[in-house]
Scaffold this motif. Structure first.
Motif, short mmCIF file in Angstrom:
data_model
loop_
_atom_site.label_atom_id
_atom_site.label_comp_id
_atom_site.label_asym_id
_atom_site.label_seq_id
_atom_site.Cartn_x
_atom_site.Cartn_y
_atom_site.Cartn_z
N ILE A 148 57.69 1.78 68.54
CA ILE A 148 59.12 2.49 68.49
C ILE A 148 60.08 1.29 68.91
CG2 ILE A 148 60.57 4.39 69.11
CD1 ILE A 148 58.16 6.19 69.78
N SER A 149 61.05 1.07 68.06
CA SER A 149 62.18 0.16 68.53
C SER A 149 62.81 0.62 69.42
CB SER A 149 63.04 0.13 67.33
OG SER A 149 63.71 1.39 66.75
N ARG A 150 63.62 -0.21 70.39
CA ARG A 150 64.31 -0.13 71.46
C ARG A 150 65.31 1.10 71.33
NH1 ARG A 150 68.90 -0.89 73.13
NH2 ARG A 150 69.21 -2.59 71.26
N ILE A 151 66.04 1.01 70.36
CA ILE A 151 67.10 2.11 70.06
C ILE A 151 66.67 3.46 69.87
CG2 ILE A 151 67.46 1.32 67.58
CD1 ILE A 151 70.48 1.64 67.96
N ILE A 152 65.77 3.27 69.13
CA ILE A 152 65.01 4.95 68.81
C ILE A 152 64.30 5.31 70.02
CG2 ILE A 152 63.47 6.11 67.49
CD1 ILE A 152 65.95 5.18 65.88
N ARG A 153 63.68 4.55 70.78
CA ARG A 153 63.21 4.94 72.20
C ARG A 153 63.98 5.41 73.02
NH1 ARG A 153 57.98 2.78 75.72
NH2 ARG A 153 58.58 3.64 77.62
N GLU A 154 65.29 4.97 73.16
CA GLU A 154 66.31 5.26 73.84
C GLU A 154 66.86 6.84 73.55
OE1 GLU A 154 68.95 1.98 74.08
OE2 GLU A 154 68.01 0.70 75.32
N ALA A 155 66.67 7.05 72.29
CA ALA A 155 67.17 8.19 71.80
C ALA A 155 66.54 9.19 71.76
CB ALA A 155 67.61 8.14 70.07
N CYS A 156 64.81 9.17 72.28
CA CYS A 156 63.91 9.97 72.38
C CYS A 156 64.43 10.67 74.12
CB CYS A 156 62.66 9.41 72.69
SG CYS A 156 62.07 8.92 71.12
N TYR A 174 66.72 20.38 68.44
CA TYR A 174 65.32 19.72 68.32
C TYR A 174 65.36 18.75 69.69
CZ TYR A 174 63.92 21.38 63.74
OH TYR A 174 63.64 22.17 62.64
N PHE A 175 64.09 18.70 70.12
CA PHE A 175 63.55 17.96 71.38
C PHE A 175 62.76 16.86 70.90
CE2 PHE A 175 62.02 16.66 75.41
CZ PHE A 175 63.08 16.79 76.37
N ILE A 176 62.99 15.46 71.13
CA ILE A 176 62.42 14.41 70.56
C ILE A 176 61.85 13.64 71.39
CG2 ILE A 176 62.96 12.32 69.41
CD1 ILE A 176 64.45 14.73 68.13
N TYR A 177 60.13 13.68 71.00
CA TYR A 177 59.12 13.06 71.47
C TYR A 177 58.56 11.77 71.03
CZ TYR A 177 58.68 17.63 73.84
OH TYR A 177 59.28 19.05 74.24
N GLY A 178 58.72 10.63 71.67
CA GLY A 178 58.26 9.42 71.19
C GLY A 178 56.81 9.00 71.61
N ALA A 179 56.03 8.74 70.65
CA ALA A 179 54.46 8.34 71.08
C ALA A 179 54.54 6.77 71.15
CB ALA A 179 53.74 8.77 69.81
N GLU A 180 54.25 6.39 72.68
CA GLU A 180 54.21 4.96 72.94
C GLU A 180 52.84 4.95 74.05
OE1 GLU A 180 54.96 2.61 71.45
OE2 GLU A 180 57.25 2.00 72.01
N ALA A 181 52.51 3.92 74.37
CA ALA A 181 51.34 3.47 75.10
C ALA A 181 51.68 3.92 76.66
CB ALA A 181 50.87 2.18 75.16
N ASP A 182 52.88 3.77 76.98
CA ASP A 182 53.36 3.67 78.46
C ASP A 182 53.97 5.21 78.86
OD1 ASP A 182 55.61 3.51 77.12
OD2 ASP A 182 56.48 2.10 78.46
N GLY A 183 53.56 6.05 78.14
CA GLY A 183 54.23 7.52 78.12
C GLY A 183 53.73 8.32 79.01
N ARG A 184 54.11 9.48 79.27
CA ARG A 184 53.35 10.42 80.11
C ARG A 184 52.18 10.98 79.12
NH1 ARG A 184 56.25 16.02 82.07
NH2 ARG A 184 54.55 17.01 83.04
N ASN A 218 70.03 5.63 58.59
CA ASN A 218 70.11 5.43 60.13
C ASN A 218 69.14 6.18 60.93
OD1 ASN A 218 71.10 5.51 62.82
ND2 ASN A 218 72.56 4.00 62.18
N LEU A 219 68.09 5.96 61.36
CA LEU A 219 67.04 6.84 62.00
C LEU A 219 67.83 7.53 63.32
CD1 LEU A 219 63.53 5.64 61.94
CD2 LEU A 219 64.43 7.30 60.87
N LYS A 220 68.56 6.81 64.06
CA LYS A 220 69.20 7.24 65.18
C LYS A 220 70.36 8.40 65.01
CE LYS A 220 71.53 5.73 69.46
NZ LYS A 220 72.56 6.53 69.48
N GLN A 221 70.92 8.10 63.87
CA GLN A 221 71.78 9.18 63.49
C GLN A 221 71.11 10.57 63.13
OE1 GLN A 221 74.68 7.57 60.60
NE2 GLN A 221 75.44 6.02 61.94
N ALA A 222 70.05 10.15 62.34
CA ALA A 222 69.11 11.38 62.09
C ALA A 222 68.46 12.09 63.63
CB ALA A 222 67.91 10.87 61.04
N ILE A 223 68.42 11.30 64.19
CA ILE A 223 67.78 12.10 65.36
C ILE A 223 69.07 12.85 66.19
CG2 ILE A 223 67.08 11.54 68.00
CD1 ILE A 223 65.18 9.28 66.87
#
Length: 227
Positions: free
Chosen positions: A189-197, A157-167, A144-149
């Motif tokens: 990035i899947s929705r649930i993981i993006r929300e955890a970033c 740790y601070f979590i940074y997700g790489a997506e096209a619409d980010g800063r 479970n990636l979300k639990q790992a986060i």
């Protein structure tokens, strides 16, 4: 597991207990490798070209190794003093995975976390593409990636997700301890993981193409991020 290539052999020979047997093409000419195999009494056999070519699918460079199956690590074993950790959110392409492992090793990153299901795993193609870097990077497999986060967040740790619409990544001030999340080739990035970033970052694009290959994006970010 059967892996192949001269670079793979040259890395594995330092830990030769992993090598069960070596298969050499009848046309194999690397005298240094042949000498090492013989001097170290590594079991080997020379195979005619037709049979050899049917053993694996890929550019073998005339050498195939039968090695112990890859051993994934558990999340609880991760060294939480590490400054950068990578999470791959259901990456699918083994060439991208191998290239990311290679970039991690070159940039000093020691840990990659992947999900157990619906994700590329360590395959002969990954081993070959990593050109030996897999020997120096730990791969953690989780259910479970979300639990790992959440586990990593609790350890600072601070979590940074790489997506096209980010800063824009070069406008961000980064935490000393960070996790970089890279999404899958087709869906990001899947929705649930993006929300955890904690923050979404992106690479500014100035041309007509609006996306980069996952491993290329990873390389840009790893060497561009200062923390």
């Amino acid at each position: 597991m059967k892996v192949y290539g001269k670079n793979v052999f040259n890395e594995l020979k330092t830990n030769r207990d992993k090598i069960k047997k070596v298969y050499l093409s009848a046309s194999f000419k690397d005298e240094d490798i042949v000498r090492f195999i013989k001097e170290n009494k590594i079991p080997y056999v020379t195979v005619d070209k037709r049979k050899f070519d049917s053993m694996v699918d890929g550019n073998t460079q005339g050498i195939i190794l039968d090695v112990a199956d890859f051993q994934y690590k558990k999340l609880e074993e991760i060294d939480t003093l590490e400054k950068k950790i990578v999470i791959l959110d259901h990456l699918e392409d083994p060439h991208n995975f191998g290239a990311i492992i290679r970039t991690c090793e070159a940039s000093g990153i020691k840990s990659i976390i992947i999900p157990r299901d619906r994700s590329v795993q360590v395959t002969p193609t990954v081993v070959k593409t990593s050109t030996g870097a897999l020997e120096y990077v730990n791969i953690y497999q989780v259910s479970n990636l979300k639990q790992a986060i959440e586990y990593l967040k609790k350890r600072g740790y601070f979590i940074y997700g790489a997506e096209a619409d980010g800063r824009a990544y070069d406008e961000v001030s980064y935490s000393e301890k960070m996790v970089l999340v890279i999404g899958s080739e087709g869906h990001g990035i899947s929705r649930i993981i993006r929300e955890a970033c904690d923050e979404i970052i992106s690479i500014p694009m100035y041309g007509h193409v609006n996306s980069l290959n996952a491993s290329v994006s990873f390389g840009v970010l790893v060497y561009g991020i200062k923390n």
